[in-house]
Design a protein around this motif. Structure first.
Motif, PDB file in Angstrom:
ATOM      1  N   VAL A 167       0.838  -1.202   0.000  1.00 17.90           N
ATOM      2  CA  VAL A 167       0.000   0.000   0.000  1.00 17.90           C
ATOM      3  C   VAL A 167       0.873   1.251   0.000  1.00 17.90           C
ATOM      4  O   VAL A 167       0.604   2.218  -0.730  1.00 17.90           O
ATOM      5  N   LEU A 168       1.938   1.242   0.791  1.00 17.28           N
ATOM      6  CA  LEU A 168       2.832   2.401   0.865  1.00 17.28           C
ATOM      7  C   LEU A 168       3.539   2.644  -0.459  1.00 17.28           C
ATOM      8  O   LEU A 168       3.639   3.783  -0.933  1.00 17.28           O
ATOM      9  N   VAL A 169       4.055   1.579  -1.062  1.00 19.94           N
ATOM     10  CA  VAL A 169       4.778   1.727  -2.331  1.00 19.94           C
ATOM     11  C   VAL A 169       3.829   2.182  -3.434  1.00 19.94           C
ATOM     12  O   VAL A 169       4.168   3.035  -4.261  1.00 19.94           O
ATOM     13  N   SER A 170       2.617   1.627  -3.458  1.00 19.78           N
ATOM     14  CA  SER A 170       1.649   2.033  -4.472  1.00 19.78           C
ATOM     15  C   SER A 170       1.302   3.513  -4.335  1.00 19.78           C
ATOM     16  O   SER A 170       1.185   4.226  -5.336  1.00 19.78           O
ATOM     17  N   LYS A 171       1.155   3.977  -3.108  1.00 19.70           N
ATOM     18  CA  LYS A 171       0.753   5.374  -2.881  1.00 19.70           C
ATOM     19  C   LYS A 171       1.904   6.342  -3.082  1.00 19.70           C
ATOM     20  O   LYS A 171       1.750   7.384  -3.734  1.00 19.70           O
ATOM     21  N   TYR A 172       3.087   6.040  -2.557  1.00 19.34           N
ATOM     22  CA  TYR A 172       4.160   7.027  -2.522  1.00 19.34           C
ATOM     23  C   TYR A 172       5.259   6.793  -3.562  1.00 19.34           C
ATOM     24  O   TYR A 172       6.060   7.690  -3.792  1.00 19.34           O
ATOM     25  N   ALA A 173       5.313   5.614  -4.165  1.00 19.03           N
ATOM     26  CA  ALA A 173       6.290   5.374  -5.230  1.00 19.03           C
ATOM     27  C   ALA A 173       5.621   5.333  -6.599  1.00 19.03           C
ATOM     28  O   ALA A 173       6.144   5.871  -7.570  1.00 19.03           O
ATOM     29  N   ASP A 174       4.436   4.686  -6.658  1.00 19.21           N
ATOM     30  CA  ASP A 174       3.721   4.580  -7.923  1.00 19.21           C
ATOM     31  C   ASP A 174       2.616   5.618  -8.046  1.00 19.21           C
ATOM     32  O   ASP A 174       1.927   5.668  -9.072  1.00 19.21           O
ATOM     33  N   HIS A 175       2.397   6.399  -6.981  1.00 18.62           N
ATOM     34  CA  HIS A 175       1.478   7.548  -6.995  1.00 18.62           C
ATOM     35  C   HIS A 175       0.046   7.136  -7.304  1.00 18.62           C
ATOM     36  O   HIS A 175      -0.659   7.804  -8.055  1.00 18.62           O
ATOM     37  N   VAL A 176      -0.385   6.016  -6.706  1.00 14.36           N
ATOM     38  CA  VAL A 176      -1.768   5.543  -6.858  1.00 14.36           C
ATOM     39  C   VAL A 176      -2.514   5.885  -5.575  1.00 14.36           C
ATOM     40  O   VAL A 176      -2.238   5.302  -4.517  1.00 14.36           O
ATOM     41  N   PRO A 177      -3.441   6.839  -5.609  1.00 15.29           N
ATOM     42  CA  PRO A 177      -4.180   7.206  -4.393  1.00 15.29           C
ATOM     43  C   PRO A 177      -4.897   6.007  -3.779  1.00 15.29           C
ATOM     44  O   PRO A 177      -5.188   5.020  -4.471  1.00 15.29           O
ATOM     45  N   TYR A 179      -7.965   5.511  -2.826  1.00 14.44           N
ATOM     46  CA  TYR A 179      -9.269   5.120  -3.353  1.00 14.44           C
ATOM     47  C   TYR A 179      -9.109   4.309  -4.639  1.00 14.44           C
ATOM     48  O   TYR A 179      -9.930   3.419  -4.918  1.00 14.44           O
ATOM     49  N   ARG A 180      -8.061   4.589  -5.427  1.00 18.47           N
ATOM     50  CA  ARG A 180      -7.830   3.787  -6.627  1.00 18.47           C
ATOM     51  C   ARG A 180      -7.300   2.406  -6.260  1.00 18.47           C
ATOM     52  O   ARG A 180      -7.597   1.422  -6.943  1.00 18.47           O
ATOM     53  N   GLN A 181      -6.506   2.334  -5.200  1.00 17.20           N
ATOM     54  CA  GLN A 181      -6.055   1.018  -4.737  1.00 17.20           C
ATOM     55  C   GLN A 181      -7.247   0.179  -4.294  1.00 17.20           C
ATOM     56  O   GLN A 181      -7.294  -1.034  -4.547  1.00 17.20           O
ATOM     57  N   CYS A 182      -8.215   0.819  -3.643  1.00 15.02           N
ATOM     58  CA  CYS A 182      -9.425   0.097  -3.230  1.00 15.02           C
ATOM     59  C   CYS A 182     -10.170  -0.449  -4.442  1.00 15.02           C
ATOM     60  O   CYS A 182     -10.692  -1.574  -4.416  1.00 15.02           O
ATOM     61  N   GLN A 183     -10.218   0.341  -5.507  1.00 17.30           N
ATOM     62  CA  GLN A 183     -10.885  -0.120  -6.728  1.00 17.30           C
ATOM     63  C   GLN A 183     -10.171  -1.328  -7.315  1.00 17.30           C
ATOM     64  O   GLN A 183     -10.821  -2.281  -7.772  1.00 17.30           O
ATOM     65  N   ALA A 184      -8.840  -1.304  -7.316  1.00 22.63           N
ATOM     66  CA  ALA A 184      -8.076  -2.435  -7.849  1.00 22.63           C
ATOM     67  C   ALA A 184      -8.285  -3.681  -6.990  1.00 22.63           C
ATOM     68  O   ALA A 184      -8.429  -4.796  -7.516  1.00 22.63           O
ATOM     69  N   LEU A 185      -8.312  -3.521  -5.668  1.00 20.45           N
ATOM     70  CA  LEU A 185      -8.529  -4.668  -4.785  1.00 20.45           C
ATOM     71  C   LEU A 185      -9.928  -5.242  -4.967  1.00 20.45           C
ATOM     72  O   LEU A 185     -10.119  -6.462  -4.876  1.00 20.45           O
ATOM     73  N   ARG A 186     -10.872  -4.354  -5.240  1.00 23.05           N
ATOM     74  CA  ARG A 186     -12.242  -4.828  -5.428  1.00 23.05           C
ATOM     75  C   ARG A 186     -12.335  -5.746  -6.645  1.00 23.05           C
ATOM     76  O   ARG A 186     -13.106  -6.711  -6.660  1.00 23.05           O
ATOM     77  N   ARG A 187     -11.532  -5.472  -7.684  1.00 15.44           N
ATOM     78  CA  ARG A 187     -11.533  -6.336  -8.860  1.00 15.44           C
ATOM     79  C   ARG A 187     -10.985  -7.724  -8.531  1.00 15.44           C
ATOM     80  O   ARG A 187     -11.247  -8.684  -9.255  1.00 15.44           O
TER      81      ARG A 187
END
Length: 498
Positions: A167-177, A179-187
């Motif tokens: 979650v940290l790398v996605s948000k701060y390294a890959d710049h994925v907010p 709420y978008r991570q939640c959308q990806a997990l929902r899939r």
């Protein structure tokens, strides 16, 4: 004939489309300033153009009968360049029969090997920990025995330390907010609220704070650092809008002159841009500080300032930028001459990059110092005949005001000619700012700075951020001793096989 005419018409349409894309991209690159693309948008334009070209090549190689396309050129192969450490799954394809027509069995005399890259989408899984209880059926002298529960960073929580790191790398390294991570997990079949992920991020930021503080101590013990600041919009509760916070980047990178200290960067959050914030963040530092021309840094070099002494080195890239702005708009021959003189200095720097500080200093004294002296004389001469109120006059005055700081690189081989090192470290923050729009509050800005500090420092040292954060969070959860916190710094990380 009708089929051939149809193919020609289709090719003409595709060529017209590609020409249009190329014209748009050229306009974005070389057109008026208002029409130029930002670096990030430029990369997107490159992607679209290259994808369109590949599509056209594929279509042109196809026949009207629908047979597989015939390549117009050799395919772009990467055989032999896929990293050796990637796991490999071998598929062995045998002929239907290895029996010779004479009745003998054939023997293998060699093989052809081809490699292609396969990607498996992120997988979500559950790790169930079972702890059996044991008791003696004949007596109860030893009671019940059971293994201790493993330590978790979030006791009783859902995530493993690996999940937190992702979650940290996605948000701060890959710049994925989030709420978008939640959308990806929902899939993937997992429904989590954004607030849940935000809680994980805040908990991780709290536990990582001592590591970041120690990283800052290491940087401030150096004799030369870089500093820059960038805007960090923060939600202003009660007013329905954002306010401007700032992330101040303090960086070290001695690689251009072969220094022994590893590179690193720490981002400090402040609610404003005043020079007092820089002074506070630099408490305990004494030495050379490379900065841009922001006036807020001037208080650091005051002779009457108590505490540690700081000498400011200014940036030739900013001086060049001022002249470039005038030349781009007005075609000024004076600005063009200034740009040529600065280019001569940069050519020398390119030749001595990677040499020792002593060798760099010697080369600068012999070759760069005369050029800088000539530039200074030229600057005085052109300022005497250019109106100080003109656009060019203002840019020349800017260079003159910072002349002393611009000459510092001639006195120390460790100093760079510009502050591009630290500017490169704040670019990821700018991209994260565009995607996330703003931080939720000041504390969110501080957490942003902490986690980004560890991720960017890991990247500067060639360390994979996810592996580093996962191992660090696991060590903290297991009670890593405070006295050995240096072992948790990014440059001390050694990946272990799992």
């Amino acid at each position: 004939m009708a089929s051939l005419a149809e193919q020609n018409s289709d090719l003409a349409t595709r060529n017209a489309r590609l020409e249009h894309l190329v014209q748009e991209f050229q306009q974005a690159l070389y057109g008026r300033r208002s029409e130029k693309l930002e670096p990030d948008a430029r990369q997107l334009a490159f992607e679209e153009l290259e994808a369109a070209l590949a599509e056209a090549e594929e279509a042109q190689g196809s026949s009207a009968s629908g047979t597989p396309p015939t390549p117009l050129r050799r395919p772009r192969r990467n055989i032999g360049h896929l990293p050796r450490e990637l796991p490999r799954i071998e598929r062995r394809l045998e002929p239907e029969s290895t029996l010779c027509s004479c009745g003998c069995g054939m023997q293998q005399i060699g093989e052809d090997r081809s490699e292609r890259l396969d990607i498996i989408p992120a997988q979500v899984r559950v790790i169930a920990t079972l702890r059996p209880r044991y008791a003696c059926p004949a007596c109860d002298d030893d009671g019940v025995r059971q293994a201790k529960a493993p330590a978790h960073l979030i006791e009783g929580g859902l995530p493993t330390e690996g999940a937190l790191a992702q979650v940290l790398v996605s948000k701060y390294a890959d710049h994925v907010p989030l709420y978008r991570q939640c959308q990806a997990l929902r899939r993937s079949g997992l429904t989590l609220d954004r607030s849940t992920l935000a809680g994980w991020v805040g908990t991780a930021a709290f536990h990582l704070a001592p590591v970041v503080e120690r990283l800052a101590d290491h940087l401030k013990a150096s004799g030369k650092l870089f500093m820059d600041e960038t805007r960090a919009p923060v939600l202003d509760p009660g007013r329905g809008r954002t306010k401007s916070g700032y992330l101040w980047a303090l960086a070290r990178d001695d690689r251009p002159w072969g220094g022994a200290d590893p590179p690193g960067v720490v981002y400090f959050y402040a609610a404003g841009r005043g020079g007092q914030h820089a002074e506070s963040f630099l408490e305990g530092f004494s030495g050379l500080l490379q900065v841009d021309a922001y006036a807020g840094y001037n208080r650091l070099s005051r002779s009457d300032r108590p505490g540690c002494s700081v000498r400011l080195a200014n940036c030739w890239a900013h001086a060049r930028r001022k002249l470039h702005e005038v030349h781009e708009r007005d075609g000024s021959p004076i600005a063009a001459e200034g740009l040529g003189r600065i280019a001569d200095l940069y050519r020398i720097e390119a030749e001595i990059r990677g040499h020792s500080a002593e060798a760099r200093l010697a080369a600068r004294r012999e070759r760069s110092a005369p050029l800088v002296e000539d530039f200074g004389n030229w600057l005085k001469e052109v300022r005497s005949r250019v109106s100080g109120k003109s656009r060019l006059g203002e840019k020349l005055a800017y260079i003159a005001r910072h002349w002393e700081g611009l000459c510092v690189f001639l006195t120390d081989g460790r100093v760079e000619i510009d502050s591009n090192v630290v500017e490169n470290t704040i670019r990821p923050l700018a991209l994260g700012r565009k995607n996330a729009l703003f931080a939720g509050h000041d504390e969110g800005g501080r957490g942003w700075g902490r986690i980004a500090s560890l991720i960017e420092t890991a990247k500067m040292n060639g360390i994979e951020p996810f592996a580093y954060l996962k191992a660090t969070l696991e060590a903290i959860a297991a009670g890593h001793p405070q006295g050995r916190i240096d072992d948790l710094l990014p440059w001390a990380f050694v990946k272990t096989s799992t």
